[in-house]
Design a protein around this motif. Structure first.
Motif, PDB file in Angstrom:
ATOM      1  N   LYS A  46      -1.421  -8.518  18.064  1.00 44.58           N
ATOM      2  CA  LYS A  46      -0.280  -9.112  17.374  1.00 44.58           C
ATOM      3  C   LYS A  46       0.752  -8.036  17.061  1.00 44.58           C
ATOM      4  CE  LYS A  46      -2.063 -13.304  17.032  1.00 44.58           C
ATOM      5  NZ  LYS A  46      -1.456 -14.505  17.662  1.00 44.58           N
ATOM      6  N   ASP A  47       2.037  -8.456  17.109  1.00 47.41           N
ATOM      7  CA  ASP A  47       3.084  -7.497  16.786  1.00 47.41           C
ATOM      8  C   ASP A  47       3.307  -7.444  15.278  1.00 47.41           C
ATOM      9  OD1 ASP A  47       4.192  -9.943  16.380  1.00 47.41           O
ATOM     10  OD2 ASP A  47       5.837  -9.702  17.812  1.00 47.41           O
ATOM     11  N   ILE A  48       4.207  -6.595  14.860  1.00 49.19           N
ATOM     12  CA  ILE A  48       4.422  -6.354  13.431  1.00 49.19           C
ATOM     13  C   ILE A  48       5.010  -7.569  12.721  1.00 49.19           C
ATOM     14  CG2 ILE A  48       6.739  -5.399  13.749  1.00 49.19           C
ATOM     15  CD1 ILE A  48       6.048  -3.372  11.552  1.00 49.19           C
ATOM     16  N   SER A  49       5.734  -8.422  13.437  1.00 49.89           N
ATOM     17  CA  SER A  49       6.324  -9.608  12.807  1.00 49.89           C
ATOM     18  C   SER A  49       5.241 -10.564  12.307  1.00 49.89           C
ATOM     19  CB  SER A  49       7.249 -10.327  13.797  1.00 49.89           C
ATOM     20  OG  SER A  49       6.526 -10.739  14.955  1.00 49.89           O
ATOM     21  N   PHE A  50       4.111 -10.627  13.032  1.00 49.85           N
ATOM     22  CA  PHE A  50       3.017 -11.493  12.594  1.00 49.85           C
ATOM     23  C   PHE A  50       2.463 -11.023  11.247  1.00 49.85           C
ATOM     24  CE2 PHE A  50      -1.606 -11.995  12.345  1.00 49.85           C
ATOM     25  CZ  PHE A  50      -1.716 -13.372  12.346  1.00 49.85           C
ATOM     26  N   PHE A  51       2.212  -9.738  11.133  1.00 50.19           N
ATOM     27  CA  PHE A  51       1.669  -9.198   9.879  1.00 50.19           C
ATOM     28  C   PHE A  51       2.691  -9.270   8.753  1.00 50.19           C
ATOM     29  CE2 PHE A  51      -0.712  -6.945  13.262  1.00 50.19           C
ATOM     30  CZ  PHE A  51      -1.985  -7.401  12.951  1.00 50.19           C
ATOM     31  N   LYS A  52       3.982  -9.123   9.101  1.00 51.90           N
ATOM     32  CA  LYS A  52       5.017  -9.228   8.070  1.00 51.90           C
ATOM     33  C   LYS A  52       5.098 -10.650   7.529  1.00 51.90           C
ATOM     34  CE  LYS A  52       9.912  -8.302   7.237  1.00 51.90           C
ATOM     35  NZ  LYS A  52       9.623  -7.541   6.011  1.00 51.90           N
ATOM     36  N   GLN A  53       4.959 -11.639   8.409  1.00 52.57           N
ATOM     37  CA  GLN A  53       4.969 -13.037   7.970  1.00 52.57           C
ATOM     38  C   GLN A  53       3.745 -13.343   7.107  1.00 52.57           C
ATOM     39  OE1 GLN A  53       5.055 -15.793  11.214  1.00 52.57           O
ATOM     40  NE2 GLN A  53       5.226 -17.610   9.910  1.00 52.57           N
ATOM     41  N   HIS A  54       2.614 -12.775   7.523  1.00 48.75           N
ATOM     42  CA  HIS A  54       1.392 -12.985   6.736  1.00 48.75           C
ATOM     43  C   HIS A  54       1.497 -12.310   5.369  1.00 48.75           C
ATOM     44  CE1 HIS A  54      -2.829 -14.289   6.735  1.00 48.75           C
ATOM     45  NE2 HIS A  54      -3.067 -13.209   5.982  1.00 48.75           N
ATOM     46  N   LEU A  55       2.151 -11.179   5.307  1.00 52.95           N
ATOM     47  CA  LEU A  55       2.305 -10.454   4.042  1.00 52.95           C
ATOM     48  C   LEU A  55       3.238 -11.189   3.093  1.00 52.95           C
ATOM     49  CD1 LEU A  55       1.769  -7.885   2.372  1.00 52.95           C
ATOM     50  CD2 LEU A  55       3.728  -6.849   3.527  1.00 52.95           C
ATOM     51  N   LYS A  72       1.210   9.614   2.446  1.00 48.17           N
ATOM     52  CA  LYS A  72       2.270   8.660   2.142  1.00 48.17           C
ATOM     53  C   LYS A  72       2.133   7.436   3.043  1.00 48.17           C
ATOM     54  CE  LYS A  72       4.304  11.440  -0.801  1.00 48.17           C
ATOM     55  NZ  LYS A  72       4.386  11.132  -2.251  1.00 48.17           N
ATOM     56  N   TYR A  73       2.625   6.324   2.529  1.00 46.49           N
ATOM     57  CA  TYR A  73       2.598   5.091   3.316  1.00 46.49           C
ATOM     58  C   TYR A  73       3.861   5.007   4.158  1.00 46.49           C
ATOM     59  CZ  TYR A  73       2.726   0.136   4.506  1.00 46.49           C
ATOM     60  OH  TYR A  73       2.811  -1.052   5.189  1.00 46.49           O
ATOM     61  N   ASP A  74       3.669   4.631   5.392  1.00 46.39           N
ATOM     62  CA  ASP A  74       4.797   4.467   6.310  1.00 46.39           C
ATOM     63  C   ASP A  74       4.899   2.993   6.694  1.00 46.39           C
ATOM     64  OD1 ASP A  74       6.001   4.516   9.306  1.00 46.39           O
ATOM     65  OD2 ASP A  74       6.701   6.251   8.145  1.00 46.39           O
ATOM     66  N   GLU A  75       6.139   2.509   6.837  1.00 43.67           N
ATOM     67  CA  GLU A  75       6.350   1.098   7.153  1.00 43.67           C
ATOM     68  C   GLU A  75       5.754   0.707   8.496  1.00 43.67           C
ATOM     69  OE1 GLU A  75       7.441  -1.028   5.128  1.00 43.67           O
ATOM     70  OE2 GLU A  75       8.133   0.358   3.557  1.00 43.67           O
ATOM     71  N   SER A  76       5.579   1.698   9.386  1.00 45.09           N
ATOM     72  CA  SER A  76       5.013   1.394  10.702  1.00 45.09           C
ATOM     73  C   SER A  76       3.539   1.018  10.617  1.00 45.09           C
ATOM     74  CB  SER A  76       5.181   2.593  11.630  1.00 45.09           C
ATOM     75  OG  SER A  76       4.502   3.730  11.115  1.00 45.09           O
ATOM     76  N   TYR A  77       2.893   1.346   9.469  1.00 42.72           N
ATOM     77  CA  TYR A  77       1.476   1.004   9.321  1.00 42.72           C
ATOM     78  C   TYR A  77       1.263  -0.504   9.236  1.00 42.72           C
ATOM     79  CZ  TYR A  77       0.747   5.957   8.278  1.00 42.72           C
ATOM     80  OH  TYR A  77       0.701   7.316   8.339  1.00 42.72           O
ATOM     81  N   LEU A  78       2.331  -1.257   8.992  1.00 42.20           N
ATOM     82  CA  LEU A  78       2.199  -2.708   8.945  1.00 42.20           C
ATOM     83  C   LEU A  78       1.835  -3.276  10.309  1.00 42.20           C
ATOM     84  CD1 LEU A  78       2.403  -5.175   7.115  1.00 42.20           C
ATOM     85  CD2 LEU A  78       4.840  -5.316   7.667  1.00 42.20           C
TER      86      LEU A  78
END
Length: 694
Positions: free
Chosen positions: A164-173, A110-116
């Motif tokens: 990079k923290d998760i906010s960077f990848f979330k912004q990129h997504l 399963k995919y977990d949100e922490s994988y971002l």
């Protein structure tokens, strides 16, 4: 009983696991001091045995193990054909339950949100997703949805972003570019690409009219050499997968021709009307070959394509020709009522197989008309001439045949012409069937008159003609007039030639003939350059007898052309130029004339008339002015000449030579003489299997 149990396991596991289960089950029986045959009959041990077997099979990492089902269900495992009669059904029963096969579902991560935080989102089904990197868009399998694997991808592929923290990848997504759905990339397999390449090469072989063996003997080796020199040997080896054998190319050409025929039939079924052009001739093997061309409107233009190329197996009669065309029409369900005209080389006054076939076509298509090829009319009209000029023409042909009929004479003349620095080194042979050769033949003879005078033996009875100025004056005139007539004939040939084009050319020729006759009467020969230059060369004038013969020929030619091309009241002049119409034409009803007024009042339509050809102009107005435009297209549909059939037989003779007498040339003619390009992608998609060359 244990044999039955192992038989059930053989349906789900491999041989190694079966032996493992058998060994462990034997040990279990030895430990509990129980006979193996009575093991499954003991209800008290049932649960323990089932648990033990379940554990053994689960440890095998196979996807199929046993489950429990109700007593009413029966087991029917798959068996080989050899043992089907011996073991058709296996039952393994206990007191109230039995063990049968069941499937173990593969483990899905399963995919977990922490994988971002590792730069990964999911792709595909949420229940069984794939891992997709938000930076490089690479998609990984479901088994890669583990923190260690995701972290390794981030650190190895994108080391600059590992802290990079998760906010960077979330912004990129959430960026607009990443919200676009990924475009699937469809890549053909090697076999599919090789098959498609085979069809393309076969198409070019058919267009060129070359032998089928050229693909494997010449094209493939050349392609391999080019690829090897430009790239490397690895890419060159892929050329071997392209199928280009003799039989394969023949099948490919038939498939391409069938696709073109299918497209043509679809067009004829939806068109408003069509006209036919037909002719028959014998090929090198003695077969009577029938060529039929069709003209129809499609996509705002009038198209011309080969409808039929068939060999007549029995008698080449008019009835046989009609039956051949009619069977094609009935096979493809093409309506005869759409036929508006039939063009042939047979006039209405002639009797013959073509004329009989045209009569039968008009019987099944009552609204159809028939027309005689205008090129043949022109050729028949120019045959008449005064006796004095006819004698000069016949003698000129005899001189040419005296040289051309003897190869030794032709070789000696070539050597002489080269030594004297002549413009040409050979004469041209006159052919009555090819009437266009007459002008070129006479011009070449007149230009080599000095060389022929040196070459000709005095014993030849016509050698004195080359020293006779009166004879040479008549020859120069014939060379000029037939050159002009040939130019007019050539201008009436080609595709999409209408009746208006031909009659415009003939109207111009009639006016020129009257002008030439008047000029000769005034002893002005500027309109005949060869004759004028010769008069200047010999510093002489033309005798009155010669002038009289020339004037007689020109005026007789004009009257003969008027007989074959009579001037009539053209009721379809509005089709040629609708903007000059001021009163209602007799061929139009009131509603169509009103539509014509609207059409001529449109400034945009007037601009298109000056930019487009007559066929394309009226075809483009079908949607906006349907009634009057369809009437105009119906007038433009009939063929004016037999040019397509003459060209078709030339291609046929070049394709089916004495070295290829047994060739079925119909598919080649379909490809070479059609304007429709085959859809190779569609043909390949119909192939269920695509094999490479072997």
């Amino acid at each position: 009983m244990i044999a039955h149990f192992l038989c059930i396991l053989s349906y789900n596991v491999n041989t190694f696991v079966i032996l493992s289960v058998y060994g462990k089950l034997t040990m279990f029986c030895t430990t509990n001091s129980l006979p193996m045959d009575l093991l499954l009959k003991q209800g008290s041990l049932k649960q323990e045995v089932e648990s033990f077997c379940y554990q053994i099979v689960s440890e095998s990492h196979d996807q199929k193990v046993g489950i429990l089902q109700s007593e009413d269900e029966q087991l029917q495992p798959s068996v080989s054909k050899n043992s089907e009669g011996e073991l058709s059904r296996v039952k393994f029963m206990s007191n109230s339950n039995k063990i049968t096969t069941f499937s173990k579902k593969p483990k899905r991560r399963k995919y977990d949100e922490s994988y971002l935080s590792f730069g990964f989102t999911y792709f595909g089904n949420r229940d069984a997703p794939h891992a997709q990197c938000v930076l490089c868009k690479k998609i990984l399998s479901n088994s890669s949805l583990a923190p260690s694997k995701l972290r390794r991808h981030l650190e190895t592929k994108h080391a600059a972003y590992k802290d990079k923290d998760i906010s960077f990848f979330k912004q990129h997504l959430d960026s607009p570019e990443n919200n676009k759905p990924p475009t699937p990339k469809i890549v053909n397999t090697d076999n599919e690409s090789a098959t498609e390449a085979s069809y393309n090469v076969s198409y070019h072989i058919a267009l060129s009219g070359e032998a089928h063996t050229i693909g494997e003997l010449l094209i493939k080796p050349c392609a391999k050499d080019v690829v090897m020199r430009m790239f490397d040997e690895q890419y060159s080896k892929k050329i071997d997968a392209v199928q280009l054998s003799n039989s394969t190319v023949a099948r490919r050409i038939k498939d391409l021709a069938a696709d073109i025929e299918e497209e043509l039939v679809c067009r004829l079924k939806i068109c408003d009307g069509f006209s036919l052009q037909l002719d028959e001739s014998a090929d090198v093997s003695g077969l009577a070959v029938l060529l039929v061309f069709v003209r129809y409107r499609f996509n705002k233009s009038i198209e011309e394509d080969l409808l039929l190329c068939e060999s007549l197996q029995s008698n080449a009669t008019g009835e046989e020709i009609f039956n051949c065309i009619n069977s094609f029409m009935q096979k493809h369900e093409i309506e005869w009522e759409k036929c508006v005209d039939v063009c042939s080389d047979a006039s209405r006054a002639m009797d013959g197989k073509i004329a009989e076939a045209v009569t039968l076509i008009k019987y099944v298509a009552p609204e159809s008309t028939s027309s005689h090829c205008l090129l043949y009319r022109h050729a028949l009209a120019v045959k008449t001439m005064p006796a004095s000029l006819k004698n000069v023409l016949d003698q000129a042909v005899q001189i040419i045949n005296y040289i051309k009929a003897r190869p030794h004479q032709s070789r000696l003349l070539k050597i002489l012409c080269e030594e004297m620095g002549a413009q040409h080194t050979a004469l041209l042979l006159n052919t009555e069937v090819r009437w266009l050769s007459r002008g070129k033949v006479l011009v070449r003879l007149f230009e080599l008159r000095r060389e022929l005078l040196v070459f000709m033996d005095s014993a030849f009875r016509l050698s004195d003609c080359l020293t006779n100025s009166s004879w040479l004056l008549r020859l120069a005139y014939l060379a000029d007039i037939f050159t002009k007539l040939n130019e007019v004939n050539l201008s009436m040939q080609g595709k999409n030639v209408t009746v208006f084009t031909v009659f415009d050319k003939m109207s111009s020729l009639l006016r020129k003939l009257e002008f030439w006759a008047s000029s000769v009467e005034e002893e002005n020969f500027d309109c005949f350059p060869t004759l004028s230059d010769f008069l200047t060369e010999i510093n002489s004038t033309v005798d009155k007898d010669i002038c009289s013969a020339i004037v007689q020929h020109l005026r007789g030619l004009r009257s003969t052309l008027l007989k074959y091309f009579p001037v009539t009241n053209d009721s379809h002049a509005w089709v040629r130029n609708p903007f000059t119409v001021t009163v209602k034409p007799a061929s139009l009803v009131a509603r169509d004339y009103e539509s014509l007024i609207d059409l001529t009042s449109d400034s945009q339509v007037k601009q298109n008339f000056s930019e487009l050809s007559l066929n394309d102009f009226w075809s483009s107005l079908i949607q906006e002015y349907p009634s009057v435009a369809r009437r105009a297209v119906r007038v433009l549909l009939p063929f004016a000449t037999m040019h397509l059939c003459e060209t078709g037989f030339s291609y046929y003779a070049a394709t089916k030579t004495k070295y290829r007498k047994r060739l079925d040339a119909a598919p080649h003619m379909r490809i070479r003489l059609s304007n429709i390009t085959p859809n190779i992608k569609r043909i390949c998609d119909k192939k269920t299997q695509k094999h490479c060359s072997h």
